[in-house]
Design a protein around this motif. Structure first.
Motif, PDB file in Angstrom:
ATOM      1  N   ARG A 297       2.915  -7.125  -5.610  1.00 13.33           N
ATOM      2  CA  ARG A 297       1.960  -7.617  -7.018  1.00 13.33           C
ATOM      3  C   ARG A 297       2.674  -7.344  -7.942  1.00 13.33           C
ATOM      4  NH1 ARG A 297      -1.440  -2.840  -4.837  1.00 13.33           N
ATOM      5  NH2 ARG A 297       0.703  -2.406  -4.098  1.00 13.33           N
TER       6      ARG A 297
ATOM      7  N   PRO B 242      -2.526  -3.523  -0.039  1.00 17.08           N
ATOM      8  CA  PRO B 242      -2.848  -4.579   0.693  1.00 17.08           C
ATOM      9  C   PRO B 242      -2.092  -5.078   1.657  1.00 17.08           C
ATOM     10  CG  PRO B 242      -2.492  -5.318  -1.831  1.00 17.08           C
ATOM     11  CD  PRO B 242      -2.083  -3.631  -1.473  1.00 17.08           C
TER      12      PRO B 242
ATOM     13  N   ASP C 227      -1.632 -10.027   5.649  1.00 20.76           N
ATOM     14  CA  ASP C 227      -2.747 -11.044   6.103  1.00 20.76           C
ATOM     15  C   ASP C 227      -3.924 -10.855   5.355  1.00 20.76           C
ATOM     16  OD1 ASP C 227      -4.044  -8.560   6.627  1.00 20.76           O
ATOM     17  OD2 ASP C 227      -4.164  -8.851   8.597  1.00 20.76           O
ATOM     18  N   GLY C 228      -3.842 -10.335   3.852  1.00 20.70           N
ATOM     19  CA  GLY C 228      -5.279 -10.421   3.173  1.00 20.70           C
ATOM     20  C   GLY C 228      -5.969  -9.037   3.070  1.00 20.70           C
TER      21      GLY C 228
ATOM     22  N   ASP D  29      -6.536  -4.687   3.946  1.00 20.22           N
ATOM     23  CA  ASP D  29      -6.126  -3.613   3.278  1.00 20.22           C
ATOM     24  C   ASP D  29      -5.192  -2.676   4.274  1.00 20.22           C
ATOM     25  OD1 ASP D  29      -6.824  -4.355   0.683  1.00 20.22           O
ATOM     26  OD2 ASP D  29      -8.982  -3.770   1.172  1.00 20.22           O
TER      27      ASP D  29
END
Length: 184
Positions: free
Chosen positions: A74, A106, A109-110, A112
């Motif tokens: 990020r 995160p 795989d999207g 958490d």
């Protein structure tokens, strides 16, 4: 002409105290930092005896789930939180790391990842470090894919128990109750 053999492998120890000290040692955050918790425990060998010359090394996200590192997908967090600690064990095999609880990170795989700390353990007789994770009792660990990949009966070896001033996390290198280690 004969062929020369390879150089024998070397173990991690017994020179941890010479080659691997960390200036800030077990202090990921300074003493007195608001919200700081101790993670304390012992390292045990396969016979259940304390390992007096092991070393615990930790790496974690900050409380917002960010890494102040260029590899954070990020972008660099910018909080100044180093997230790294290193503590040798004492004669009783005990260690302690003063830190803040990490945030939720995160996953690729999207989803958490639950709050966790990555841990490397170095000790005599080991050719390389072993790697595990610390998850926390009382936190929602249910959606973490890494923890879910561990057989249910072994997951408790990865969950630190609440204790005075923080959490307790013992490491068992082999034998009954062996800590789950990951191939990384």
């Amino acid at each position: 002409m004969g062929r020369l053999g390879s150089t024998p492998s070397q173990t991690v120890g017994p020179y941890l105290s010479i080659g691997l000290p960390w200036e800030d040692g077990p202090f990921v955050v300074p003493e007195g930092t608001e919200g700081a918790v101790w993670i304390r425990g012992q390292v045990f060998d396969g016979e259940g005896a304390p390992v007096p010359d092991a070393m615990i090394e930790t790496w974690q996200a900050d409380p917002a789930g960010r890494f102040d590192h260029p590899d954070d997908p990020r972008g660099r967090g910018g909080s100044g939180f180093r997230g790294f600690g290193r503590c040798p064990t004492d004669e009783r095999g005990e260690y302690g790391i003063l830190t803040l609880l990490p945030g939720i990170v995160p996953s690729a795989d999207g989803g958490d990842q639950a709050r966790h700390i990555d841990v490397s353990v170095f000790a005599r007789g080991m050719l390389s470090r072993v790697v595990t994770r610390i998850y926390f009792e009382g936190q929602d660990n249910s959606g973490d894919a890494v923890l879910a990949s561990v057989p249910e009966e072994r997951r408790t070896t990865l969950v630190a128990a609440k204790a005075e001033n923080g959490y307790r996390f013992d490491v068992r290198l082999q034998g009954e109750g062996e800590t789950v280690f990951f191939a990384v």
